[in-house]
Design an enzyme around this catalytic site. Structure first.
Site, PDB file in Angstrom:
ATOM      1  N   ASN A  39       0.867  -1.186   0.000  1.00  0.00           N
ATOM      2  CA  ASN A  39       0.000   0.000   0.000  1.00  0.00           C
ATOM      3  C   ASN A  39       0.899   1.231   0.000  1.00  0.00           C
ATOM      4  OD1 ASN A  39      -1.812   2.051   0.551  1.00  0.00           O
ATOM      5  ND2 ASN A  39      -2.283   1.352   2.647  1.00  0.00           N
ATOM      6  N   LYS A  91       0.064   4.229  -0.310  1.00  0.00           N
ATOM      7  CA  LYS A  91      -0.612   5.427   0.233  1.00  0.00           C
ATOM      8  C   LYS A  91      -0.411   6.610  -0.728  1.00  0.00           C
ATOM      9  CE  LYS A  91      -0.240   3.440   4.766  1.00  0.00           C
ATOM     10  NZ  LYS A  91      -0.266   3.630   6.207  1.00  0.00           N
ATOM     11  N   HIS A 117      -9.561   1.147   4.585  1.00  0.00           N
ATOM     12  CA  HIS A 117      -8.322   1.335   5.345  1.00  0.00           C
ATOM     13  C   HIS A 117      -8.594   2.286   6.510  1.00  0.00           C
ATOM     14  CE1 HIS A 117      -4.311   2.700   6.381  1.00  0.00           C
ATOM     15  NE2 HIS A 117      -3.868   1.595   5.812  1.00  0.00           N
ATOM     16  N   GLU A 133      -7.111   4.767   7.553  1.00  0.00           N
ATOM     17  CA  GLU A 133      -6.968   6.198   7.205  1.00  0.00           C
ATOM     18  C   GLU A 133      -8.223   6.703   6.491  1.00  0.00           C
ATOM     19  OE1 GLU A 133      -3.166   5.740   5.269  1.00  0.00           O
ATOM     20  OE2 GLU A 133      -2.296   5.268   7.230  1.00  0.00           O
ATOM     21  N   GLU A 171      -5.509  -4.560  10.771  1.00  0.00           N
ATOM     22  CA  GLU A 171      -4.498  -3.520  10.967  1.00  0.00           C
ATOM     23  C   GLU A 171      -4.831  -2.729  12.224  1.00  0.00           C
ATOM     24  OE1 GLU A 171      -2.425  -2.543   6.972  1.00  0.00           O
ATOM     25  OE2 GLU A 171      -4.141  -1.225   7.209  1.00  0.00           O
ATOM     26  N   GLY A 229       2.310   2.667  10.737  1.00  0.00           N
ATOM     27  CA  GLY A 229       3.278   3.747  10.533  1.00  0.00           C
ATOM     28  C   GLY A 229       3.947   4.223  11.810  1.00  0.00           C
ATOM     29  N   SER A 286       3.294  -1.698  10.448  1.00  0.00           N
ATOM     30  CA  SER A 286       4.737  -1.744  10.681  1.00  0.00           C
ATOM     31  C   SER A 286       5.370  -3.110  10.405  1.00  0.00           C
ATOM     32  CB  SER A 286       5.067  -1.262  12.098  1.00  0.00           C
ATOM     33  OG  SER A 286       4.642   0.084  12.272  1.00  0.00           O
TER      34      SER A 286
END
Ligand code: PGA
Length: 253
Positions: free
Chosen positions: A5, A7, A97, A99, A169, A175, A214
């Site tokens: 991904n 992003k 996701h 985000e 996730e 991150g 991560s």
């Protein structure tokens, strides 16, 4: 399965050299399930789908999008439909996701609608679920996962395991350099699989459950060794051809 991904990162030239570096390496021997390898895909931002898709042609690495509209084509300024993704050669899309959920207000209902549109266009879905740090500390991990999974079951109940993947996730691990321990991740994955089965999702035992948050070459193997972890969704490390390839290698060995 290992999915990268990217992003909102990359420019045309950077993306093209990343993909060239990837395809120049041993990925050809790792990617492609028919040949005994893994499903390996990259999810660039929308404007890079076409050029990256062109580069991937003839390789076993497939193309995925990061998002898809919850509606069909029409007057929806700024959206990208599943049919458009199919037209550009995407075989997969990420959906929901964290985000998208936290920064762009995607609800469980929107995530389900997006998944339905993608599947109707014959695009496989990698649907993301996971709890925030606050929810984990309040001992709500399972109730959050249950809510997120329950919102999906009517859409994925009759689908084949070839087209539906869930990615666990934990938001606090994305991150941040903090990874869930393999045992902690396994526990969440087991819970998700059981919840899918409880929701009469026919393919529950075979649906691939990816861990994301991560994942690096250093920790991938011990995560992928867990019984219910069937691969990874890789953010930061997917921007390095060497790291992404090493993670793909861990998924095979
Ligand atoms: P990360 O991102 O690997 O950079 O933590 C994972 C993701 O958000 O999919």
């Amino acid at each position: 399965m290992v999915a990268g991904n990217w992003k909102m990162n990359g420019r045309l030239a950077v993306a093209q050299s990343l993909v060239n570096a990837l395809l120049d390496g041993p990925i050809a021997e790792l990617a492609g399930r028919e040949a005994g390898g893994i499903d390996c895909l990259v999810c660039p931002p929308f404007p890079l789908l076409l050029p990256v898709g062109g580069q991937l042609q003839g390789s076993a690495v497939t193309l995925g999008a990061q998002n898809v509209a919850a509606t069909d084509d029409g007057a929806y300024t700024g959206e990208v439909s599943a049919a458009m993704l199919a037209d550009l050669g995407c075989s997969w899309t990420l959906v929901g996701h964290s985000e998208r959920r936290t920064l762009f207000g995607e609800t469980d209902e929107i995530v389900a609608a997006k998944s339905a549109r993608a599947l109707a266009a014959d695009i496989g879905v990698i649907i993301c679920v996971g709890e925030t740090l606050e929810e984990r500390e309040a001992d709500k991990t399972e109730s959050v996962l249950a809510r997120q999974v329950d919102a999906l079951v009517s859409v994925i109940r009759e689908q084949s395991a070839e087209r539906v993947v869930l990615a666990y996730e934990p938001v606090w691990a994305i991150g941040t350099g903090k990874t869930a321990s393999p045992e902690m991740a396994q526990q969440a994955h087991r819970f998700i699989r059981e919840r899918l089965a409880a929701g009469s999702v026919v393919a529950a035992p075979a649906i691939r459950l990816l861990y994301g948050g991560s994942v690096k070459p250093q920790n991938a193997r011990e995560l992928f060794e867990q019984a219910d972890i069937d691969g990874g969704l890789i953010g930061g490390a997917s921007l390095s051809a060497a790291d992404f390839t090493a993670i793909c290698q861990s998924a095979i060995a």
